[in-house]
Design a protein around this motif. Sequence first.
Motif, PDB file in Angstrom:
ATOM      1  N   SER A   1       0.826  -1.215   0.000  1.00  0.00           N
ATOM      2  CA  SER A   1       0.000   0.000   0.000  1.00  0.00           C
ATOM      3  C   SER A   1       0.860   1.264   0.000  1.00  0.00           C
ATOM      4  O   SER A   1       0.355   2.341  -0.268  1.00  0.00           O
ATOM      5  N   CYS A   2       2.158   1.122   0.309  1.00  0.00           N
ATOM      6  CA  CYS A   2       3.045   2.296   0.317  1.00  0.00           C
ATOM      7  C   CYS A   2       3.593   2.605  -1.078  1.00  0.00           C
ATOM      8  O   CYS A   2       3.733   3.760  -1.445  1.00  0.00           O
ATOM      9  N   CYS A   3       3.953   1.542  -1.843  1.00  0.00           N
ATOM     10  CA  CYS A   3       4.616   1.814  -3.129  1.00  0.00           C
ATOM     11  C   CYS A   3       3.973   1.091  -4.318  1.00  0.00           C
ATOM     12  O   CYS A   3       4.360   1.328  -5.462  1.00  0.00           O
ATOM     13  N   GLY A   4       2.989   0.218  -4.060  1.00  0.00           N
ATOM     14  CA  GLY A   4       2.251  -0.420  -5.153  1.00  0.00           C
ATOM     15  C   GLY A   4       2.903  -1.664  -5.740  1.00  0.00           C
ATOM     16  O   GLY A   4       2.341  -2.293  -6.639  1.00  0.00           O
ATOM     17  N   LYS A   5       4.097  -2.036  -5.211  1.00  0.00           N
ATOM     18  CA  LYS A   5       4.770  -3.220  -5.767  1.00  0.00           C
ATOM     19  C   LYS A   5       4.262  -4.501  -5.072  1.00  0.00           C
ATOM     20  O   LYS A   5       3.532  -4.449  -4.096  1.00  0.00           O
TER      21      LYS A   5
ATOM     22  N   TYR B   1       2.043 -15.121   8.630  1.00  0.00           N
ATOM     23  CA  TYR B   1       1.812 -14.092   9.651  1.00  0.00           C
ATOM     24  C   TYR B   1       2.456 -12.750   9.297  1.00  0.00           C
ATOM     25  O   TYR B   1       2.452 -11.834  10.108  1.00  0.00           O
ATOM     26  N   LYS B   2       3.047 -12.669   8.130  1.00  0.00           N
ATOM     27  CA  LYS B   2       3.443 -11.355   7.617  1.00  0.00           C
ATOM     28  C   LYS B   2       3.610 -11.416   6.104  1.00  0.00           C
ATOM     29  O   LYS B   2       3.781 -12.493   5.528  1.00  0.00           O
ATOM     30  N   ARG B   3       3.550 -10.260   5.467  1.00  0.00           N
ATOM     31  CA  ARG B   3       3.866 -10.103   4.052  1.00  0.00           C
ATOM     32  C   ARG B   3       4.872  -8.963   3.930  1.00  0.00           C
ATOM     33  O   ARG B   3       4.753  -7.956   4.627  1.00  0.00           O
ATOM     34  N   SER B   4       5.865  -9.133   3.074  1.00  0.00           N
ATOM     35  CA  SER B   4       6.895  -8.105   2.926  1.00  0.00           C
ATOM     36  C   SER B   4       6.890  -7.570   1.506  1.00  0.00           C
ATOM     37  O   SER B   4       6.659  -8.318   0.551  1.00  0.00           O
ATOM     38  N   CYS B   5       7.175  -6.277   1.394  1.00  0.00           N
ATOM     39  CA  CYS B   5       7.272  -5.653   0.084  1.00  0.00           C
ATOM     40  C   CYS B   5       8.672  -5.901  -0.474  1.00  0.00           C
ATOM     41  O   CYS B   5       9.670  -5.622   0.198  1.00  0.00           O
ATOM     42  N   LEU B   6       8.737  -6.405  -1.682  1.00  0.00           N
ATOM     43  CA  LEU B   6      10.025  -6.699  -2.313  1.00  0.00           C
ATOM     44  C   LEU B   6      10.761  -5.424  -2.700  1.00  0.00           C
ATOM     45  O   LEU B   6      11.965  -5.417  -2.867  1.00  0.00           O
ATOM     46  N   SER B   7      10.008  -4.336  -2.830  1.00  0.00           N
ATOM     47  CA  SER B   7      10.608  -3.112  -3.338  1.00  0.00           C
ATOM     48  C   SER B   7      11.035  -2.156  -2.217  1.00  0.00           C
ATOM     49  O   SER B   7      12.184  -1.749  -2.139  1.00  0.00           O
TER      50      SER B   7
ATOM     51  N   ILE C   1       6.774  -3.995   5.898  1.00  0.00           N
ATOM     52  CA  ILE C   1       6.219  -5.282   6.344  1.00  0.00           C
ATOM     53  C   ILE C   1       4.770  -5.081   6.781  1.00  0.00           C
ATOM     54  O   ILE C   1       4.439  -4.094   7.452  1.00  0.00           O
ATOM     55  N   PHE C   2       3.913  -6.022   6.405  1.00  0.00           N
ATOM     56  CA  PHE C   2       2.495  -5.953   6.770  1.00  0.00           C
ATOM     57  C   PHE C   2       2.128  -7.166   7.616  1.00  0.00           C
ATOM     58  O   PHE C   2       2.540  -8.285   7.323  1.00  0.00           O
ATOM     59  N   TYR C   3       1.344  -6.934   8.663  1.00  0.00           N
ATOM     60  CA  TYR C   3       0.866  -8.016   9.537  1.00  0.00           C
ATOM     61  C   TYR C   3      -0.654  -8.127   9.406  1.00  0.00           C
ATOM     62  O   TYR C   3      -1.327  -7.128   9.143  1.00  0.00           O
TER      63      TYR C   3
END
Lengths: 354, 354
Positions: free
Chosen positions: A176-180, A189-195, A199-201
């Motif tokens: 949601s911060c950069c669209g990637k 229990y988490k998702r990380s932005c590759l770009s 980190i999102f919980y």
Amino acid sequence: MRLQVLQKCLSKWKYCLQVSAKMTYSSQFRSMSRMVDRVRYMQKLKENEGACQSAIKEGYFAIFCNLKPLLTREGILWKSYPDVVRSIALSYNCDPLKDAVFVTVDGPGGPPKFAVNIPSPKGFEPKEFETKVGEDLGGRASSLRKAMFILPEDSVAVLSLAYSMLQWHSKTQFCSCCGKTTVKDVAGYKRSCLSCSEIFYPTTQPVAITLVTNGNRCVLARQPRFPPQMYSALAGYSEPGESLAKTVQREVAEEVGLEVDRIHFHDSQHWSLPTSSLMLGCYAELMDGSSDEIKIDKAELEEARWVSREELQALLEDEEATTRVPGLVGGPNIYIPPVQAIGNHLITSWALQK
Amino acid sequence: MRLQVLQKCLSKWKYCLQVSAKMTYSSQFRSMSRMVDRVRYMQKLKENEGACQSAIKEGYFAIFCNLKPLLTREGILWKSYPDVVRSIALSYNCDPLKDAVFVTVDGPGGPPKFAVNIPSPKGFEPKEFETKVGEDLGGRASSLRKAMFILPEDSVAVLSLAYSMLQWHSKTQFCSCCGKTTVKDVAGYKRSCLSCSEIFYPTTQPVAITLVTNGNRCVLARQPRFPPQMYSALAGYSEPGESLAKTVQREVAEEVGLEVDRIHFHDSQHWSLPTSSLMLGCYAELMDGSSDEIKIDKAELEEARWVSREELQALLEDEEATTRVPGLVGGPNIYIPPVQAIGNHLITSWALQK
């Protein structure tokens, strides 16, 4: 008698925020530490990628199709890892090691439980696809709402958690911060932005659900989306900047135009529909000297009314009425939510007070 | 005496979830309806784009630079709409009609208050930019944390809400479902995806903050990021699937390896750092017959220990000690969080019980 059934149900819930008796183990220390062991084992699976990756191969999987759980006559359709690899991964291009979310363990030594969702591919009619997947795997895709009203409490807890997690993943595919693109960890229990490395919980939203009372009366309201004649307590999301009491005051003023104070917390419940919420059940009393005239917010509510304790008691006594609208309690003019919902417990606890 | 100051502080908070005395208006109906009028006027500004667009031109703006509020010696730096257009929009490429978030109104007739953030442009050193913006506008960019400890309660409430909203917008620029751009509504109470039509609302996360007690002792713990010697109650996010009681049990087991039951809700508070949370303050008692041996989770905590009520009372009495670490309470070996934080109230309420 209907009243006794309800009182029995209520005894399962606490008037205060207490823990159910089954959590009170015997007084031996060895037994005592089992709960801590279980929680810490779950923590390990959530946080340690390697540990979870190994555990997943010993695990059992609840299968969802388009976020609908697959059920059998016995309850949840559980599949082992080899089953999943053989019957699901190959047929539906779904990788249990990549797509599954960790849900629970029965004990520190027990097999871990996961859940995996099979979305219908493009060009496939969703309902048709769900039927096909059900037939292939030996189950039937059911709506979560329906499952919640027919399955026992522990199965409902597993499915609700799994649904919340799977739904969160399906809606957090992008940063949601950069669209990637974001990627899931093993446990989910988490998702990380590759770009941008954000980190999102998994999120859960606090919701205040409030029964407004004034002496011997309480306010019941119905939203347009409720089943016919069903009424419940008022509910609304807590907004940034608000304490729970402030949320209750704002929501009651917005929805029915009443002013309340003497707000008391009663009990809480996780609720997964439409999205993951922590329902915080409260009682609030009409402010002394304030108007009792209900002025509803038409955008939110279809109707709201003062109902007396006697009226509610009569309705709860009417055993036959319960069968008229399956799942709901009461009748013939008013139903309240089913016993699975905290709204039911707020209303019946108050109605059955001496 | 230090104890009296604390008792005075505590009297401002409630042992139960009640509303402060200042919310209890006189018993005249005219006065009574003012709270409903105010809430409904705020609801209108949040939901009605046209109404908010008109109101914004009559509004006052709290200015943030890189999410740091601009303060003067008197408190928050407020700017009128013409001021913002003249001194901010032109200089910093920031459009109050497009970028501002609605925060509050003082009354149904009073001017609405907004907040707007000026991020430092690429190539600009953030601190340098903050100093320049501060000089240009006649204020000084302060960290929110510092502002929370020096400003009066109502200013803190406004800044915390504004910060949570502005931070949420800065982190919700893209759709988490499809990765495309999102756009803010006028009031800032939702963002919509231009591509897949998903709507996002400002989030706040439920956090359980728990004081574990056992007779005359309670557990205080410190996270590595705390100021030296500061200890507080245990805290953790509520996860999907959990009731508040389940969150408390899991978090206590995870962090200090103890088993608790008899969990009671005490009070709640919105807290905006590091991100918007609804802090739900609870007491939990050590389970009868369970081990009282603390086994900390080293990844989360630096230390945790049992502290007696007498030890806490002595620490709260030590007036001189308070000045040693500004903002904190206690000493010489243990400090507890400042009175602005619910952790302080959980600990002092319990310590001062007869």
